[in-house]
Design a protein around this motif. Structure first.
Motif, PDB file in Angstrom:
ATOM      1  N   LEU A  49       2.917  -4.564  -5.596  1.00 44.14           N
ATOM      2  CA  LEU A  49       4.327  -4.702  -5.248  1.00 44.14           C
ATOM      3  C   LEU A  49       5.053  -3.363  -5.346  1.00 44.14           C
ATOM      4  O   LEU A  49       5.998  -3.102  -4.602  1.00 44.14           O
ATOM      5  CB  LEU A  49       4.994  -5.729  -6.164  1.00 44.14           C
ATOM      6  N   GLY A  50       4.619  -2.514  -6.274  1.00 40.34           N
ATOM      7  CA  GLY A  50       5.219  -1.187  -6.388  1.00 40.34           C
ATOM      8  C   GLY A  50       4.994  -0.361  -5.143  1.00 40.34           C
ATOM      9  O   GLY A  50       5.915   0.300  -4.644  1.00 40.34           O
ATOM     10  N   VAL A  51       3.784  -0.364  -4.594  1.00 41.11           N
ATOM     11  CA  VAL A  51       3.502   0.375  -3.359  1.00 41.11           C
ATOM     12  C   VAL A  51       4.292  -0.227  -2.202  1.00 41.11           C
ATOM     13  O   VAL A  51       4.867   0.501  -1.379  1.00 41.11           O
ATOM     14  CB  VAL A  51       1.990   0.357  -3.047  1.00 41.11           C
ATOM     15  N   LEU A  52       4.344  -1.568  -2.125  1.00 39.25           N
ATOM     16  CA  LEU A  52       5.108  -2.209  -1.051  1.00 39.25           C
ATOM     17  C   LEU A  52       6.590  -1.856  -1.143  1.00 39.25           C
ATOM     18  O   LEU A  52       7.259  -1.658  -0.120  1.00 39.25           O
ATOM     19  CB  LEU A  52       4.927  -3.726  -1.117  1.00 39.25           C
ATOM     20  N   ALA A  53       7.102  -1.748  -2.385  1.00 42.68           N
ATOM     21  CA  ALA A  53       8.514  -1.408  -2.564  1.00 42.68           C
ATOM     22  C   ALA A  53       8.832  -0.013  -2.037  1.00 42.68           C
ATOM     23  O   ALA A  53       9.978   0.268  -1.644  1.00 42.68           O
ATOM     24  CB  ALA A  53       8.890  -1.507  -4.044  1.00 42.68           C
ATOM     25  N   LEU A  54       7.834   0.880  -2.003  1.00 36.39           N
ATOM     26  CA  LEU A  54       8.062   2.227  -1.478  1.00 36.39           C
ATOM     27  C   LEU A  54       8.365   2.205   0.022  1.00 36.39           C
ATOM     28  O   LEU A  54       8.982   3.132   0.546  1.00 36.39           O
ATOM     29  CB  LEU A  54       6.828   3.102  -1.741  1.00 36.39           C
ATOM     30  N   ILE A  55       7.944   1.138   0.714  1.00 43.92           N
ATOM     31  CA  ILE A  55       8.231   1.005   2.147  1.00 43.92           C
ATOM     32  C   ILE A  55       9.686   0.639   2.370  1.00 43.92           C
ATOM     33  O   ILE A  55      10.273   0.946   3.404  1.00 43.92           O
ATOM     34  CB  ILE A  55       7.304  -0.062   2.785  1.00 43.92           C
ATOM     35  N   GLY A  56      10.278  -0.015   1.362  1.00 46.84           N
ATOM     36  CA  GLY A  56      11.684  -0.390   1.456  1.00 46.84           C
ATOM     37  C   GLY A  56      11.921  -1.565   2.391  1.00 46.84           C
ATOM     38  O   GLY A  56      11.054  -2.408   2.605  1.00 46.84           O
ATOM     39  N   LYS A  57      13.101  -1.589   2.996  1.00 43.58           N
ATOM     40  CA  LYS A  57      13.519  -2.713   3.829  1.00 43.58           C
ATOM     41  C   LYS A  57      12.861  -2.730   5.198  1.00 43.58           C
ATOM     42  O   LYS A  57      13.093  -3.651   5.981  1.00 43.58           O
ATOM     43  CB  LYS A  57      15.038  -2.695   3.990  1.00 43.58           C
ATOM     44  N   ARG A  58      12.032  -1.715   5.477  1.00 44.89           N
ATOM     45  CA  ARG A  58      11.357  -1.712   6.776  1.00 44.89           C
ATOM     46  C   ARG A  58      10.248  -2.747   6.843  1.00 44.89           C
ATOM     47  O   ARG A  58       9.763  -3.085   7.924  1.00 44.89           O
ATOM     48  CB  ARG A  58      10.815  -0.315   7.079  1.00 44.89           C
ATOM     49  N   ALA A  59       9.816  -3.247   5.694  1.00 41.72           N
ATOM     50  CA  ALA A  59       8.861  -4.358   5.658  1.00 41.72           C
ATOM     51  C   ALA A  59       9.654  -5.642   5.430  1.00 41.72           C
ATOM     52  O   ALA A  59      10.558  -5.673   4.594  1.00 41.72           O
ATOM     53  CB  ALA A  59       7.846  -4.165   4.541  1.00 41.72           C
ATOM     54  N   ALA A 110      -8.184   3.812  -2.723  1.00 42.37           N
ATOM     55  CA  ALA A 110      -8.364   3.676  -1.273  1.00 42.37           C
ATOM     56  C   ALA A 110      -7.499   2.547  -0.727  1.00 42.37           C
ATOM     57  O   ALA A 110      -6.885   2.681   0.348  1.00 42.37           O
ATOM     58  CB  ALA A 110      -9.843   3.412  -0.957  1.00 42.37           C
ATOM     59  N   SER A 111      -7.397   1.432  -1.463  1.00 40.85           N
ATOM     60  CA  SER A 111      -6.582   0.303  -1.019  1.00 40.85           C
ATOM     61  C   SER A 111      -5.095   0.651  -1.024  1.00 40.85           C
ATOM     62  O   SER A 111      -4.364   0.289  -0.098  1.00 40.85           O
ATOM     63  CB  SER A 111      -6.835  -0.910  -1.919  1.00 40.85           C
ATOM     64  N   ALA A 112      -4.654   1.367  -2.066  1.00 37.28           N
ATOM     65  CA  ALA A 112      -3.244   1.743  -2.157  1.00 37.28           C
ATOM     66  C   ALA A 112      -2.862   2.702  -1.038  1.00 37.28           C
ATOM     67  O   ALA A 112      -1.833   2.506  -0.358  1.00 37.28           O
ATOM     68  CB  ALA A 112      -2.956   2.371  -3.516  1.00 37.28           C
ATOM     69  N   LEU A 113      -3.665   3.735  -0.825  1.00 38.05           N
ATOM     70  CA  LEU A 113      -3.365   4.703   0.239  1.00 38.05           C
ATOM     71  C   LEU A 113      -3.459   4.048   1.614  1.00 38.05           C
ATOM     72  O   LEU A 113      -2.581   4.249   2.470  1.00 38.05           O
ATOM     73  CB  LEU A 113      -4.320   5.891   0.153  1.00 38.05           C
ATOM     74  N   GLY A 114      -4.532   3.275   1.830  1.00 39.86           N
ATOM     75  CA  GLY A 114      -4.694   2.614   3.118  1.00 39.86           C
ATOM     76  C   GLY A 114      -3.570   1.649   3.406  1.00 39.86           C
ATOM     77  O   GLY A 114      -3.015   1.626   4.514  1.00 39.86           O
ATOM     78  N   GLY A 115      -3.216   0.822   2.407  1.00 46.04           N
ATOM     79  CA  GLY A 115      -2.136  -0.136   2.597  1.00 46.04           C
ATOM     80  C   GLY A 115      -0.808   0.537   2.857  1.00 46.04           C
ATOM     81  O   GLY A 115      -0.035   0.114   3.727  1.00 46.04           O
ATOM     82  N   TYR A 116      -0.526   1.603   2.102  1.00 51.48           N
ATOM     83  CA  TYR A 116       0.748   2.311   2.294  1.00 51.48           C
ATOM     84  C   TYR A 116       0.834   2.918   3.694  1.00 51.48           C
ATOM     85  O   TYR A 116       1.865   2.793   4.373  1.00 51.48           O
ATOM     86  CB  TYR A 116       0.909   3.411   1.238  1.00 51.48           C
ATOM     87  N   LEU A 117      -0.238   3.570   4.128  1.00 49.62           N
ATOM     88  CA  LEU A 117      -0.209   4.223   5.436  1.00 49.62           C
ATOM     89  C   LEU A 117      -0.073   3.208   6.572  1.00 49.62           C
ATOM     90  O   LEU A 117       0.703   3.409   7.515  1.00 49.62           O
ATOM     91  CB  LEU A 117      -1.471   5.068   5.627  1.00 49.62           C
ATOM     92  N   VAL A 118      -0.819   2.100   6.479  1.00 49.54           N
ATOM     93  CA  VAL A 118      -0.713   1.073   7.525  1.00 49.54           C
ATOM     94  C   VAL A 118       0.697   0.503   7.571  1.00 49.54           C
ATOM     95  O   VAL A 118       1.294   0.358   8.650  1.00 49.54           O
ATOM     96  CB  VAL A 118      -1.752  -0.051   7.282  1.00 49.54           C
ATOM     97  N   LEU A 119       1.268   0.200   6.406  1.00 48.19           N
ATOM     98  CA  LEU A 119       2.621  -0.352   6.372  1.00 48.19           C
ATOM     99  C   LEU A 119       3.669   0.675   6.778  1.00 48.19           C
ATOM    100  O   LEU A 119       4.648   0.355   7.444  1.00 48.19           O
ATOM    101  CB  LEU A 119       2.929  -0.886   4.967  1.00 48.19           C
ATOM    102  N   ARG A 120       3.440   1.922   6.377  1.00 47.56           N
ATOM    103  CA  ARG A 120       4.415   2.970   6.699  1.00 47.56           C
ATOM    104  C   ARG A 120       4.519   3.181   8.207  1.00 47.56           C
ATOM    105  O   ARG A 120       5.633   3.331   8.742  1.00 47.56           O
ATOM    106  CB  ARG A 120       3.981   4.282   6.017  1.00 47.56           C
ATOM    107  N   PHE A 121       3.395   3.174   8.894  1.00 48.22           N
ATOM    108  CA  PHE A 121       3.437   3.457  10.326  1.00 48.22           C
ATOM    109  C   PHE A 121       3.598   2.204  11.174  1.00 48.22           C
ATOM    110  O   PHE A 121       3.781   2.317  12.397  1.00 48.22           O
ATOM    111  CB  PHE A 121       2.176   4.212  10.730  1.00 48.22           C
ATOM    112  N   SER A 122       3.523   1.030  10.557  1.00 45.49           N
ATOM    113  CA  SER A 122       3.772  -0.202  11.315  1.00 45.49           C
ATOM    114  C   SER A 122       5.127  -0.803  11.009  1.00 45.49           C
ATOM    115  O   SER A 122       5.526  -1.786  11.611  1.00 45.49           O
ATOM    116  CB  SER A 122       2.688  -1.240  11.011  1.00 45.49           C
ATOM    117  N   ALA A 123       5.837  -0.203  10.016  1.00 43.70           N
ATOM    118  CA  ALA A 123       7.135  -0.741   9.614  1.00 43.70           C
ATOM    119  C   ALA A 123       8.173  -0.497  10.702  1.00 43.70           C
ATOM    120  O   ALA A 123       8.168   0.538  11.370  1.00 43.70           O
ATOM    121  CB  ALA A 123       7.584  -0.108   8.297  1.00 43.70           C
ATOM    122  N   ARG A 124       9.064  -1.460  10.822  1.00 41.69           N
ATOM    123  CA  ARG A 124      10.169  -1.311  11.755  1.00 41.69           C
ATOM    124  C   ARG A 124      11.266  -0.480  11.111  1.00 41.69           C
ATOM    125  O   ARG A 124      11.486  -0.566   9.898  1.00 41.69           O
ATOM    126  CB  ARG A 124      10.717  -2.688  12.125  1.00 41.69           C
TER     127      ARG A 124
END
Length: 395
Positions: free
Chosen positions: A146-156, A379-393
């Motif tokens: 949830l901490g990594v997801l929170a770094l994406i902010g409201k774009r997720a 690997a999961s944290a970096l991969g998840g962050y990058l996928v969410l970061r570049f797919s976030a609206r």
């Protein structure tokens, strides 16, 4: 007295504000993991290991004669108590209370535990002495993910966070069941009977409508002591005690369970879990080679977390959607669901904990397991962050 005006409630809110909510909890875990690795690979290595594993000059409980045991068997019981409170709240009045809401995350969580375990068994199960580690890659770290997801902010979308939280809660419930069923030593029936009587006493307090905290705290502490000596891992007592805490709301819309969870969740996230991480994440990197990383134990754990979690969770979501068994989280795209599934591969806290239980008499295997947990989680944290970061609206 409401949660907001209770002294512990004010302390909890202050801690949460200080560390910046979920993102802060994730960042803090990353920081303590790095600090532990640095300490274990510096001139402080001996002092680091002696601090946690050296025999204490005195302990009020002879069974807990090192700081490491106090953290893993006592403080982590409080962590599991908070997990139990959260599970009970979600089952009675949350995302797990309605069949239509819990169907997809429960199926996804089950597959997200089974597939990593199967990958581990396929890679490491044939090596003598390693089969006990099958559950290590089956766990998800709620705070870290949830901490990594929170770094994406409201774009997720908010639905993505809710789905991740629900999957992680079901995952925690599965992990507790695994610990109780598969990582239990020889049972001592006298202590077990005493623990059962104490648990019945806690349930009786609930039935009598007792809503003051101290009777539950007192009996819960004795229950933990009994379970510690029963052969069942002591942390199971935390979950069992939590399930007896009353959830019934008073006229002010509050309950003892909500007050306890509100007060203890920040203490667990920002004190207990980081302390556990610092005590357990220190891996000596000297002499580690590609051959060592590719050995069955760390490779099975790392691939189980990184590949198994995303394959199990995303595959189940896709199959359920195609078969019209459940609805997808609203407003979430398939790339975002993939990123969420990747984040579930962050095993850290629970995986490190199960590694200690899986190989209690082999420090060498525990160190190898830690390496696999850290590699797979990173690997999961970096991969998840990058996928969410570049797919976030855009926000």
């Amino acid at each position: 007295m409401t949660r907001q005006h209770h002294p512990l409630g004010r302390l909890a809110a202050r801690i949460a504000r200080t560390f910046g909510g979920e993102a802060g909890a994730g960042i803090l875990l990353i920081a303590v993991a790095l600090a532990a690795i640095l300490a274990a690979n510096s001139p402080l290595a001996h002092a680091y290991h002696q601090l946690f594993h050296g025999t204490l000059p005195w302990s009020p409980i002879a069974k807990l004669n090192t700081l490491h045991l106090w953290i893993n068997d006592a403080l982590m019981a409080l962590f599991f108590f908070v997990v139990g409170l959260e599970i009970k709240r979600e089952v009675l009045d949350g995302e797990l209370s309605r069949p239509d809401r819990r169907r997809l995350p429960v199926m996804a969580a089950a597959a997200g535990m089974a597939v990593p375990a199967l990958i581990y068994i396929a890679i490491a199960g044939g090596t003598a002495g390693l089969s006990r580690g099958w559950a290590i890659p089956a766990a998800t770290d709620i705070a870290f993910a949830l901490g990594v997801l929170a770094l994406i902010g409201k774009r997720a979308p908010a639905s993505l966070r809710l789905f991740l939280l629900t999957v992680a809660i079901v995952d925690d419930l599965g992990a507790v069941a695994i610990i109780a069923l598969f990582y239990t030593s020889t049972l001592k029936l006298g202590w077990l009977a005493f623990a059962a009587a104490l648990l019945a006493g806690l349930a009786a307090l609930n039935r009598m409508g007792i809503t003051r905290a101290w009777p539950y705290v007192l009996l819960g502490g004795v229950l933990w002591f009994a379970v510690l000596h029963s052969g069942v891992h002591a942390t199971v007592a935390g979950v069992l005690a939590a399930l007896t805490v009353p959830m019934k709301l008073d006229r002010g819309g509050d309950s003892l369970l909500l007050r306890m969870e509100h007060a203890m969740a920040p203490l667990s996230a920002y004190l207990i879990v980081p302390l556990f991480g610092f005590a357990n994440a220190g891996v000596a990197l000297g002499g580690i080679s590609l051959a060592a990383i590719a050995s069955p134990l760390p490779l099975g754990i790392a691939l189980g977390l990184f590949l198994g979690k995303q394959a199990g969770i995303l595959g189940t979501i896709w199959a359920a959607h195609r078969l019209r068994l459940a609805q997808l989280p609203s407003s979430a795209t398939w790339p975002q669901l993939w990123g969420m599934a990747l984040l579930c591969g962050i095993g850290f806290t629970m995986s490190l904990f199960i590694a200690q239980l899986g190989f209690p008499t082999s420090p060498e295997l525990v160190e190898e397991a830690k390496l696999g947990v850290l590699l797979g989680s990173l690997a999961s944290a970096l991969g998840g962050y990058l996928v969410l970061r570049f797919s976030a609206r855009p926000a």
